[in-house]
Design an enzyme around this catalytic site. Sequence first.
Site, PDB file in Angstrom:
ATOM      1  N   TYR A   4     -53.583 -52.881 111.523  1.00 59.90           N
ATOM      2  CA  TYR A   4     -53.801 -51.895 112.591  1.00 59.90           C
ATOM      3  C   TYR A   4     -55.167 -52.062 113.266  1.00 59.90           C
ATOM      4  O   TYR A   4     -55.552 -51.229 114.070  1.00 59.90           O
ATOM      5  CB  TYR A   4     -53.649 -50.484 112.037  1.00 59.90           C
TER       6      TYR A   4
ATOM      7  N   TYR B 226     -45.167 -43.733 114.819  1.00 54.96           N
ATOM      8  CA  TYR B 226     -46.103 -42.810 114.169  1.00 54.96           C
ATOM      9  C   TYR B 226     -47.501 -43.410 114.065  1.00 54.96           C
ATOM     10  O   TYR B 226     -48.475 -42.694 113.922  1.00 54.96           O
ATOM     11  CB  TYR B 226     -45.568 -42.409 112.785  1.00 54.96           C
ATOM     12  N   ARG B 227     -47.610 -44.702 114.157  1.00 48.86           N
ATOM     13  CA  ARG B 227     -48.915 -45.324 113.878  1.00 48.86           C
ATOM     14  C   ARG B 227     -48.923 -46.715 114.491  1.00 48.86           C
ATOM     15  O   ARG B 227     -47.891 -47.393 114.490  1.00 48.86           O
ATOM     16  CB  ARG B 227     -49.034 -45.449 112.355  1.00 48.86           C
TER      17      ARG B 227
END
Lengths: 127, 522
Positions: free
Chosen positions: B92, B468-469
Site C-alpha cells: 500500500y 476498503y483500502r
Amino acid sequence: MKPPRSFGLLISALILLINVGEVRAADQADRAARGEDLFDRWCQPCHGAGPQYPGTMALKVRLGEKRSVLLERDDLVKPYVEFVIRNGFQMMPPFRPTELSEKNIGEIWEYLASGRGKGNGGKSKDK
Amino acid sequence: MNKILPEGISPARFNQAVSKFKKIVGNSWVVVEEGPQLNSYNDRYPMREVQLHAPSAAVAPKNVAEIQAILAVAREYRIPLWPISTGRNFIYGGPAPRKAGTVVLDLKRMNRIIEVNEKHAYAVVEPGVSYFDLYRHLQTRKSKLWIDCAAPGWGGVVGNTMDRGVGYTPYGEHFLMQCGMQVILADGTIVDTGMGGQPNSTTRNIYQYGRGPSVDGMFTMSNYGIATRLGVYLMPEPPGYRPYMITLPREEDVELFTELLRPLKLNMLIPNAATTVELILEAAISVTKAQYHRGKGPVPDSARKKMMSDLDLGVWNFYGALYGPDPVMNNNWKVIKETFSQIKGVRFYTEEERGHDPAFNYRAKLMKGVPNLSEFNYVNWVPNGSHVALAPMAPVNGKTALEQYQLVRAKANKFGFDYLGEYIVGWRDMHHIFCPVWDRGDESEKRKVYDMMNELIAEGAEAGFGSYRTHLDLMDQVAATFKWNDNALARVNEKIKDALDPLGILAPGKSGIWPAHMRAAR
C-alpha cells in the site's frame, strides 16, 4: 644476566599487542553475536533455508540453488551487503535507520562473514 | 535536483523546523540529507514517479512527550507529518507519505509491549511493535495466548489495526479486536478512548465502547490523530488446531462454494478469517511464471492446467481451520466435508497430507497467528517483481464472488497481467484482494498497472464494489467513489478534519482527506 631494559619493553609490547588482538577478536565475536540476533529478526524471515522464504526464492531464481541461502554463501562482500540492506535490491525493500543503524548493519555483516550460521541456514529459526 | 520540501515551506523555514526536531529527538533521529537513509522511506513499489511520495525528512520520537514537542514545531512552522508505525506493508506504499515533502513521523522506536494480560487475554502495545515482536514476547514468557497477524509478519500491530487490516485466525478482523486506543491530536492533547476516558479505569482494555460516542473508528484510516498505544484482544490457545485446504477444479465453482460457505461462516462453524485463493496466487508461492509461460501476457489456459496438475491445485483453493477440543473439531470437519462434497471434483487436504507444501505451510501458520513473510514468495512471479493491492469488498455471495472475479480477471488480462488474487472471507463479508505483480523496472508496465487500477476503481464502483483500502496513488480515486448524497461522507470527514486539525499538519491526503488549504487544488 639481567635482560636489557629494552627487551622487557619488547615483551610488554608484545603482550599488549596480543591482548589488543584478543580484545579485537572478542569484540568481533560480540559484534557477530549481535549480528546473529539481528539477522534472525530482520533477515531470516525472508532468507532462511527452505521453500517458504521469499528472498531465498528470489536468489534461487536469479543465481541458482547453491547461492540462494545467504548464510551458506562465501562470495558476499561487505560493501555489497551493507548497500543492499540500506538501499534494498530488486523486490527487497530497504531497511530504515530506525530499524537497523549503520552499526547494526555492520554487525549483520560480521555475522555473515563469521560463517557461524553455516550448516543450518536458519532452518530451525522460524520466528 | 532541488531538495523536496513540504508545499509552501521555504528552505530557511524548513531548516529551522528541522533544527528544532533535532533538539527534541537528537540529531541521529532526524533524517534529512538526501541519500539512502532518506530514500529508505520511499515507496518501494511505485506505479508512478517515486518522487510523488518522497518525504523531505523523517523524525523518530521515542515517546509521547517527544511527539507532543514535534507537533508543537509542526504547528508553528506548518510542517505536515505522516505518522507510520512499522511502515512495512509495502503493497500500500510502505512508509512513504501521500504527498511529496511531508515529513515522516517514524514511530518504530516506540516499541514497548506495555502489558500482556494472560487472565483477560489482551496486550497493550506501542506503534513500533511488530507481529514478530509480540509473538516472540509471548513465546518467551510461555504465554497461552495467540496473536492474530497480517501476512507481513514484520508489520505492526498498531499500524495494521489503524488501517483496518485483517489476519487469519478467528480474531482476524483487527478493528473488532482492538480495545483501548490512545491518540495524540494535532494540538498535542492525549486522548484515551472508550473506558480509558475514566481515570483509573479497570476496563480500558476489556470493554471497547465506553460511554457516549465511540470515537475509535474515527481515528482509523484517517488523519485526525496519531495512535500511540493500543489494546488488542488475544485469542486463548485452543485445545486443538487443524488447518485444512479444499480445492475446486473449475472457475465457476467459486459460485456454489461461496453459497455453501456463507451459512458455515454465519454460524461460525468456520470461525476464522478464511481464504479462497485463486490458482495463480496460490501457485506463485511455489513456482514462477517463467516455469510455465515465457511469452508476454497472462499465462494461457493450457499452462494453467499444467500448473494445476503439477501442484495438485484447483482453480480455487480454500483455507480454513478447526479450533477446539477433538469432538468439536471432528464434528465440524464432518459437516464441512459433507457440505462441500456436493461440488464435483472437490478435494480435501489435512496438514498431514499437505503440510510439506510451502503454501499450505504458511497458511497453516497464519491461521494460528504465527507470523512469517512466506506469502511474498508470490512477488517472485516475475523477475524483479513489484506488487500493489486493490481491495474491493463483497458480500459472501456466490454470484458476486464469480462476477467480481471475472470483472477483475478480465481487466488484468486486458492489460496483459495475470490475475493474482483471493477472497478473505470474514463473518459476512469478503475482502477481495487483487495484487498484480509486474516488473518494477519496466516503466510501461508501471503505467499499465496504474491505468488498470484506475479503471477497476471506476468500474467496480459502478457495479457496487467499493474498495476498503488501497495504495497511496489511488486513495483519492477510491475516496471519490464514496460520493452518495453529494459527497455527504467526504464532507463529514472534512468537517472533522477541520475541527481536529485546523492547520492540516497530520497526514494530508490520507484516505483522500485533505486539509482545507489543500482542498482547492484537488
